[in-house]
Design a protein around this motif. Structure first.
Motif, mmCIF file in Angstrom:
data_model
loop_
_atom_site.group_PDB
_atom_site.id
_atom_site.type_symbol
_atom_site.label_atom_id
_atom_site.label_comp_id
_atom_site.label_asym_id
_atom_site.label_seq_id
_atom_site.Cartn_x
_atom_site.Cartn_y
_atom_site.Cartn_z
ATOM 1 N N ARG A 62 2.772 2.545 -17.844
ATOM 2 C CA ARG A 62 1.711 3.400 -17.334
ATOM 3 C C ARG A 62 0.975 2.648 -16.231
ATOM 4 O O ARG A 62 0.958 1.434 -16.167
ATOM 5 N N ILE A 63 0.329 3.439 -15.339
ATOM 6 C CA ILE A 63 -0.405 2.863 -14.227
ATOM 7 C C ILE A 63 -1.712 3.620 -14.065
ATOM 8 O O ILE A 63 -1.748 4.847 -14.190
ATOM 9 N N LEU A 64 -2.795 2.904 -13.829
ATOM 10 C CA LEU A 64 -4.075 3.531 -13.528
ATOM 11 C C LEU A 64 -4.081 3.890 -12.041
ATOM 12 O O LEU A 64 -3.825 3.026 -11.189
ATOM 13 N N THR A 65 -4.366 5.130 -11.743
ATOM 14 C CA THR A 65 -4.207 5.646 -10.390
ATOM 15 C C THR A 65 -5.059 4.911 -9.366
ATOM 16 O O THR A 65 -4.597 4.579 -8.279
ATOM 17 N N LYS A 66 -6.322 4.640 -9.701
ATOM 18 C CA LYS A 66 -7.231 4.050 -8.723
ATOM 19 C C LYS A 66 -7.017 2.548 -8.558
ATOM 20 O O LYS A 66 -6.950 2.044 -7.438
ATOM 21 N N SER A 67 -6.906 1.830 -9.662
ATOM 22 C CA SER A 67 -6.824 0.367 -9.591
ATOM 23 C C SER A 67 -5.404 -0.156 -9.418
ATOM 24 O O SER A 67 -5.192 -1.279 -8.961
ATOM 25 N N ASN A 87 -3.586 -0.850 -11.932
ATOM 26 C CA ASN A 87 -3.311 -1.656 -13.117
ATOM 27 C C ASN A 87 -2.138 -1.059 -13.894
ATOM 28 O O ASN A 87 -2.082 0.151 -14.114
ATOM 29 N N THR A 88 -1.213 -1.925 -14.308
ATOM 30 C CA THR A 88 -0.014 -1.456 -15.000
ATOM 31 C C THR A 88 0.091 -2.050 -16.399
ATOM 32 O O THR A 88 -0.508 -3.097 -16.708
ATOM 33 N N TYR A 89 0.855 -1.367 -17.227
ATOM 34 C CA TYR A 89 1.105 -1.838 -18.590
ATOM 35 C C TYR A 89 2.497 -1.374 -18.986
ATOM 36 O O TYR A 89 2.889 -0.251 -18.668
ATOM 37 N N TYR A 90 3.234 -2.259 -19.690
ATOM 38 C CA TYR A 90 4.613 -1.970 -20.047
ATOM 39 C C TYR A 90 4.863 -2.143 -21.541
ATOM 40 O O TYR A 90 4.267 -3.003 -22.186
ATOM 41 N N ALA A 91 5.790 -1.374 -22.035
ATOM 42 C CA ALA A 91 6.276 -1.600 -23.380
ATOM 43 C C ALA A 91 7.067 -2.911 -23.392
ATOM 44 O O ALA A 91 7.703 -3.269 -22.400
ATOM 45 N N ILE A 113 6.719 0.049 -12.628
ATOM 46 C CA ILE A 113 6.084 1.323 -12.326
ATOM 47 C C ILE A 113 5.229 1.158 -11.074
ATOM 48 O O ILE A 113 4.561 0.129 -10.906
ATOM 49 N N SER A 114 5.277 2.148 -10.196
ATOM 50 C CA SER A 114 4.479 2.082 -8.976
ATOM 51 C C SER A 114 4.144 3.494 -8.532
ATOM 52 O O SER A 114 4.712 4.464 -9.045
ATOM 53 N N GLN A 115 3.250 3.587 -7.584
ATOM 54 C CA GLN A 115 2.831 4.901 -7.102
ATOM 55 C C GLN A 115 2.629 4.849 -5.599
ATOM 56 O O GLN A 115 2.249 3.814 -5.048
ATOM 57 N N ASP A 116 2.898 5.949 -4.964
ATOM 58 C CA ASP A 116 2.605 6.112 -3.544
ATOM 59 C C ASP A 116 1.678 7.307 -3.451
ATOM 60 O O ASP A 116 2.124 8.456 -3.478
ATOM 61 N N ASN A 117 0.381 7.038 -3.376
ATOM 62 C CA ASN A 117 -0.591 8.127 -3.408
ATOM 63 C C ASN A 117 -0.547 8.981 -2.145
ATOM 64 O O ASN A 117 -0.894 10.162 -2.182
ATOM 65 N N ALA A 118 -0.069 8.409 -1.046
ATOM 66 C CA ALA A 118 0.048 9.189 0.184
ATOM 67 C C ALA A 118 1.133 10.256 0.044
ATOM 68 O O ALA A 118 1.048 11.326 0.638
ATOM 69 N N LYS A 119 2.144 9.934 -0.766
ATOM 70 C CA LYS A 119 3.240 10.873 -0.988
ATOM 71 C C LYS A 119 3.103 11.616 -2.313
ATOM 72 O O LYS A 119 3.958 12.420 -2.673
ATOM 73 N N ASN A 120 2.034 11.312 -3.057
ATOM 74 C CA ASN A 120 1.857 11.910 -4.389
ATOM 75 C C ASN A 120 3.111 11.756 -5.236
ATOM 76 O O ASN A 120 3.654 12.725 -5.791
#
Length: 124
Positions: free
Chosen positions: A47-52, A54-58, A67-74
Motif C-alpha cells: 500500500r502507498i499513502l497518496t500524499k506522502s 509512504n509505502t508498506y509491504y507484506a 508499489i508506486s504512483q504517478d499522480n499526473a497520470k492517475n
C-alpha cells in the motif's frame, strides 16, 4: 466513488517480472494492491499513502515488489520482480477516499473502492 481499472496481468515463468497498472479517477488518501490465490483468502500485498508516498509491504513480497504512483497520470503501479509460483493470484487494486484514517493491508474494510482484478500466473 473512485473508479479503478487494473491491467498488466499475464503469464510469466518463475524469476520473471511483471508490472501491474491501475488507472483511477477520483481523490484518494491511500491505495493498495491485494491478491487472492486459488482456494485462499484475499491478502494485502502493498500500500502507498497518496500524499506522502509512504509505502508498506507484506513480508511475502518485501524486496521483490515495488508499489508506486504517478499522480499526473492517475495511475498506480505494482512492479513484481523475482516472481514465484506462489505469487499466482488475481490481483486487485484498492483505494481509500478521504484525507485521513487507517490504511492497513490486514484490513480490507479500510479501503472503500476496488477494481475488478487482473490475473497473474507464474509457472515453474
Amino acid at each position: 466513488q473512485v473508479q479503478l481499472v487494473e491491467s498488466g496481468g499475464g503469464s510469466v515463468q518463475a524469476g520473471g517480472s511483471l508490472r501491474l497498472s491501475c488507472a483511477f479517477s477520483g481523490s484518494t488518501y491511500c491505495m493498495g494492491w491485494f491478491r487472492r490465490a486459488p482456494g485462499k483468502e484475499r491478502e494485502g500485498v502493498a500500500r502507498i499513502l497518496t500524499k506522502s508516498g509512504n509505502t508498506y509491504y507484506a513480508d511475502s513480497v518485501k524486496g521483490r515488489f515495488v508499489i508506486s504512483q504517478d499522480n499526473a497520470k492517475n495511475t498506480l503501479y505494482l512492479l513484481m520482480n523475482s516472481l514465484k509460483p506462489e505469487d499466482t493470484a488475481m490481483y486487485y487494486c484498492a483505494a481509500k477516499r478521504g484525507s485521513y484514517g487507517a490504511c492497513r493491508l490486514s484490513r480490507e474494510s479500510d479501503f472503500s473502492d476496488w477494481g475488478q482484478g487482473t490475473q497473474v500466473t507464474v509457472s515453474s
